[in-house]
Design a protein around this motif. Structure first.
Motif, PDB file in Angstrom:
ATOM      1  N   THR A  25      -5.114 154.680 113.994  1.00 48.70           N
ATOM      2  CA  THR A  25      -5.240 156.165 113.171  1.00 48.70           C
ATOM      3  C   THR A  25      -5.500 155.841 111.722  1.00 48.70           C
ATOM      4  O   THR A  25      -6.382 156.662 111.127  1.00 48.70           O
ATOM      5  CB  THR A  25      -3.913 156.850 113.830  1.00 48.70           C
ATOM      6  OG1 THR A  25      -3.823 157.093 115.147  1.00 48.70           O
ATOM      7  CG2 THR A  25      -4.258 158.421 113.077  1.00 48.70           C
ATOM      8  N   SER A  26      -4.561 154.851 111.328  1.00 48.97           N
ATOM      9  CA  SER A  26      -4.730 154.857 109.769  1.00 48.97           C
ATOM     10  C   SER A  26      -6.084 154.279 109.403  1.00 48.97           C
ATOM     11  O   SER A  26      -6.630 154.775 108.533  1.00 48.97           O
ATOM     12  CB  SER A  26      -3.494 153.909 109.226  1.00 48.97           C
ATOM     13  OG  SER A  26      -3.676 153.536 108.149  1.00 48.97           O
ATOM     14  N   ALA A  27      -6.485 153.144 110.205  1.00 46.76           N
ATOM     15  CA  ALA A  27      -7.801 152.455 109.837  1.00 46.76           C
ATOM     16  C   ALA A  27      -8.908 153.720 109.837  1.00 46.76           C
ATOM     17  O   ALA A  27      -9.887 153.714 109.145  1.00 46.76           O
ATOM     18  CB  ALA A  27      -7.906 151.453 110.634  1.00 46.76           C
ATOM     19  N   ASP A  28      -8.852 154.474 111.043  1.00 41.90           N
ATOM     20  CA  ASP A  28     -10.018 155.498 111.087  1.00 41.90           C
ATOM     21  C   ASP A  28      -9.726 156.816 110.026  1.00 41.90           C
ATOM     22  O   ASP A  28      -9.641 157.846 110.610  1.00 41.90           O
ATOM     23  CB  ASP A  28     -10.049 155.971 112.577  1.00 41.90           C
ATOM     24  CG  ASP A  28     -11.252 156.851 112.717  1.00 41.90           C
ATOM     25  OD1 ASP A  28     -12.206 156.730 112.103  1.00 41.90           O
ATOM     26  OD2 ASP A  28     -11.091 157.712 113.613  1.00 41.90           O
ATOM     27  N   TYR A  29      -9.713 156.421 108.888  1.00 37.41           N
ATOM     28  CA  TYR A  29      -9.573 157.660 108.017  1.00 37.41           C
ATOM     29  C   TYR A  29     -10.855 158.846 107.718  1.00 37.41           C
ATOM     30  O   TYR A  29     -10.413 159.568 107.373  1.00 37.41           O
ATOM     31  CB  TYR A  29      -9.192 156.946 106.487  1.00 37.41           C
ATOM     32  CG  TYR A  29     -10.502 156.190 106.008  1.00 37.41           C
ATOM     33  CD1 TYR A  29     -11.539 156.750 105.004  1.00 37.41           C
ATOM     34  CD2 TYR A  29     -10.547 154.758 106.007  1.00 37.41           C
ATOM     35  CE1 TYR A  29     -12.570 156.109 104.557  1.00 37.41           C
ATOM     36  CE2 TYR A  29     -11.405 154.099 105.516  1.00 37.41           C
ATOM     37  CZ  TYR A  29     -12.453 154.824 104.879  1.00 37.41           C
ATOM     38  OH  TYR A  29     -13.682 154.042 104.234  1.00 37.41           O
TER      39      TYR A  29
END
Length: 159
Positions: A25-29
């Motif tokens: 979720t964090s990587a897919d900003y």
């Protein structure tokens, strides 16, 4: 940087696989994927370094494909596979294996900035955690398979 790679500390430990959901979720900003349900298991990972791996994969997908991204998760043998595939058409077959080498970039790199170290470092990190990073052309684009080792104690664990 490449010089810092020899100093790159990778310290894996047993971690609940649910943490991977937050990393993805964090990587897919740019919010271009629907993060899948992660199978419950214990993985052997350094979460800080695994975040770096996912960050690199998503940044590359944003930069080179600029499309929606398909993400899936499943347990295969003794690994948790996280599959991340863009819809950008993939890369030439002869380039697939060179993309993880130092300073190698795909022919589609064009004007995009980069040194050709991201996938090299991500591959190194995955190997240090007992996993691997595989590249393939999928149905619609470049498919990156992040193989995260299951904990040695996973065989004894009841979920």
């Amino acid at each position: 940087t490449l010089e810092e790679l020899v100093q790159l500390s990778v310290t894996p430990a047993d971690v609940e696989s649910g943490a991977v959901f937050g990393l993805l979720t964090s990587a897919d900003y740019l919010h271009r994927t629907e993060v899948p349900k992660i199978p419950e298991c214990l993985i052997y990972a350094d979460l800080l370094r695994l975040q770096q791996v996912f960050d690199n994969i998503f940044v590359n997908a944003y930069k080179y494909a600029d499309t929606q991204i398909k993400t899936s998760a499943e347990i295969v043998h003794k690994h948790l596979h996280i599959v991340i595939e863009d819809c950008g058409g993939g890369v030439a077959e002869e380039e697939l294996q060179t993309l993880k080498q130092k300073f190698k970039r795909g022919s589609n790199a064009g004007e995009h900035s980069g040194a050709g170290l991201g996938l090299y470092i991500a591959d190194y990190i995955m190997q240090e955690m007992g996993g691997s990073l595989r590249l393939a052309n999928g149905a619609q684009g470049l498919k990156v398979i992040v193989e995260i080792a299951l904990s040695a104690s996973e065989d004894l664990r009841i979920i």
